[in-house]
Design a protein around this motif. Structure first.
Motif, PDB file in Angstrom:
ATOM      1  N   PHE A   1      -4.517   4.441   0.486  1.00  0.00           N
ATOM      2  CA  PHE A   1      -3.677   4.603   1.760  1.00  0.00           C
ATOM      3  C   PHE A   1      -2.426   5.572   1.629  1.00  0.00           C
ATOM      4  N   ASP A   2      -1.810   5.626   0.469  1.00  0.00           N
ATOM      5  CA  ASP A   2      -0.592   6.478   0.007  1.00  0.00           C
ATOM      6  C   ASP A   2      -0.864   6.954  -1.425  1.00  0.00           C
TER       7      ASP A   2
ATOM      8  N   ARG B   1       0.762  -1.239   0.128  1.00  0.00           N
ATOM      9  CA  ARG B   1      -0.107   0.178   0.180  1.00  0.00           C
ATOM     10  C   ARG B   1       0.840   1.225   0.074  1.00  0.00           C
ATOM     11  N   LYS B   2       2.154   1.165   0.132  1.00  0.00           N
ATOM     12  CA  LYS B   2       3.223   2.325   0.225  1.00  0.00           C
ATOM     13  C   LYS B   2       3.993   2.549  -0.934  1.00  0.00           C
ATOM     14  N   ALA B   3       4.083   3.873  -1.269  1.00  0.00           N
ATOM     15  CA  ALA B   3       4.700   4.107  -2.531  1.00  0.00           C
ATOM     16  C   ALA B   3       6.238   3.896  -2.420  1.00  0.00           C
ATOM     17  N   MET B   4       6.876   4.143  -1.244  1.00  0.00           N
ATOM     18  CA  MET B   4       8.156   4.225  -0.808  1.00  0.00           C
ATOM     19  C   MET B   4       8.709   2.645  -1.091  1.00  0.00           C
TER      20      MET B   4
ATOM     21  N   LEU C   1       4.078   7.131  -8.481  1.00  0.00           N
ATOM     22  CA  LEU C   1       4.975   6.066  -8.883  1.00  0.00           C
ATOM     23  C   LEU C   1       4.452   5.142  -9.997  1.00  0.00           C
ATOM     24  N   ALA C   2       3.235   4.862 -10.084  1.00  0.00           N
ATOM     25  CA  ALA C   2       2.768   4.031 -11.294  1.00  0.00           C
ATOM     26  C   ALA C   2       2.745   4.961 -12.493  1.00  0.00           C
ATOM     27  N   GLU C   3       2.618   6.155 -12.539  1.00  0.00           N
ATOM     28  CA  GLU C   3       2.687   7.028 -13.697  1.00  0.00           C
ATOM     29  C   GLU C   3       4.144   7.257 -13.990  1.00  0.00           C
ATOM     30  N   ILE C   4       5.045   7.480 -13.062  1.00  0.00           N
ATOM     31  CA  ILE C   4       6.654   7.494 -13.499  1.00  0.00           C
ATOM     32  C   ILE C   4       7.199   6.249 -14.107  1.00  0.00           C
TER      33      ILE C   4
END
Length: 339
Positions: A181-182, A157-160, A188-191
């Motif tokens: 959640f984040d 659930r966390k981008a990092m 992150l998904a786009e980049i």
């Protein structure tokens, strides 16, 4: 005007009538659709009566996910590197055990691996960010260093955590919170340009099974996922990079789970590949009389094949060998078999 929902009545029989439509560019077809109005009538209509944009969503071929074509069912093997997952916690949280398990899953028939470092079972507490990274990224990196070529999904659930996994070699993001959640998960998904699975869950794992409640669970989950897809697209994520998951067992009663599974073909109307995670879930044990999670492979196979019969493309499972064997038999019956 009341919104209408269109659920294809999915068939896989070789005796296919003229004019039947192919479902999501895959192995199934439909010639009738259940037209649903919230709180109102449900009626069957010919597929030929569908609005053009709805028919396009239901029939368009789905883009490959992490390099895997969606023209046939795919098996996603579960690798929980956690001490407390509901059915296999503590078995694969050591690095060597995790690596061995990964290779075993692929040998058994998994086509993509889903690695998670935080249990999201009912009642589970949140795991510290750094600890979750430490549980997952080294496993992915070690697999890639050892020549592991199968696609890898990071269940977080966390981008990092997702970012560290992508740096280590992950090919897909699997977010049980659908980026709630984040919110940085969307960036992150786009980049990264990687596919992302958006799952429905009512509440957080700590409390989600306390008292789940819906007006109409099938339509409520559909509306939620439609909204999350719209948000993702607004943030630059292409729809063909999105996979949807109705979230069986995440803030749902047994009755809710069954209603979603009976109506799961509705979600093809979102225009995305569908991921189904039913493996060893409690409702299978309740109905099938299997108190131990590890004894629920037969029930998991039954529900998986029901999902395949409705055109579901990705099946996230623990018991890969058993599910792979079942799918081989299903393909032999539906597509033929040569010795």
């Amino acid at each position: 005007m009341e919104q209408r929902y269109y659920r294809p009545i999915v068939q896989t029989d070789a005796a296919r009538p003229e004019g039947a439509l192919t479902l999501a560019g895959g192995w199934a077809w439909f010639s009738e659709v259940e037209c649903i109005e919230r709180g109102g009538a449900r009626e069957l209509i010919p597929a030929a009566w569908l609005p053009e944009e709805v028919a396009e969503r239901l029939t368009a071929s789905r883009a490959p996910v992490a390099g895997l074509g969606m023209e046939r069912p795919r098996i996603m093997g579960i690798l929980n590197v956690t001490p407390d997952s509901f059915s296999d916690g503590g078995r694969f949280d050591a690095l060597e055990a995790a690596l061995e398990r990964a290779w075993d899953l692929v040998e058994a028939g998994a086509e993509i691996l889903d690695i998670g470092g935080e249990s999201t079972r009912p009642g589970a507490a949140e795991v510290d960010l750094e600890e979750e990274i430490e549980r997952t990224a080294p496993v992915i990196a070690a697999l890639r260093d050892a020549g592991f070529s199968a696609p890898i999904s990071i269940d977080t659930r966390k981008a990092m955590v997702g970012d560290a996994a992508v740096e280590a070699g992950a090919d897909m993001l699997n977010d049980v919170s659908a980026m709630e959640f984040d919110p940085e998960m969307a960036e992150l998904a786009e980049i990264s340009g990687l596919p992302i699975c958006l799952m429905h869950a009512q509440g957080l794992p700590e409390t989600m099974q306390d008292d789940p409640d819906y007006g109409d669970v099938l339509l409520d989950v559909y509306d939620y996922l439609e909204g999350r897809i719209a948000l993702a697209e607004a943030q630059g994520i292409a729809r063909d990079k999105i996979v949807v998951d109705p979230g069986i067992g995440f803030g749902k009663t047994l009755a809710h789970n069954l209603a979603l599974l009976r109506g799961v073909s509705l979600f093809h109307g979102l225009g995305c590949a569908i991921l189904l995670g039913v493996s060893r879930k409690r409702f299978i044990g309740t109905i099938g009389g299997a108190a131990e999670a590890g004894a629920r492979a037969p029930g998991t196979l039954a529900v998986t094949l029901a999902g395949v019969a409705q055109g579901v493309q990705i099946h996230r499972v623990h018991d890969v060998a058993e599910i792979a064997q079942g799918l081989k038999l299903w393909r032999a019956l539906s597509e033929g078999y040569e010795e």
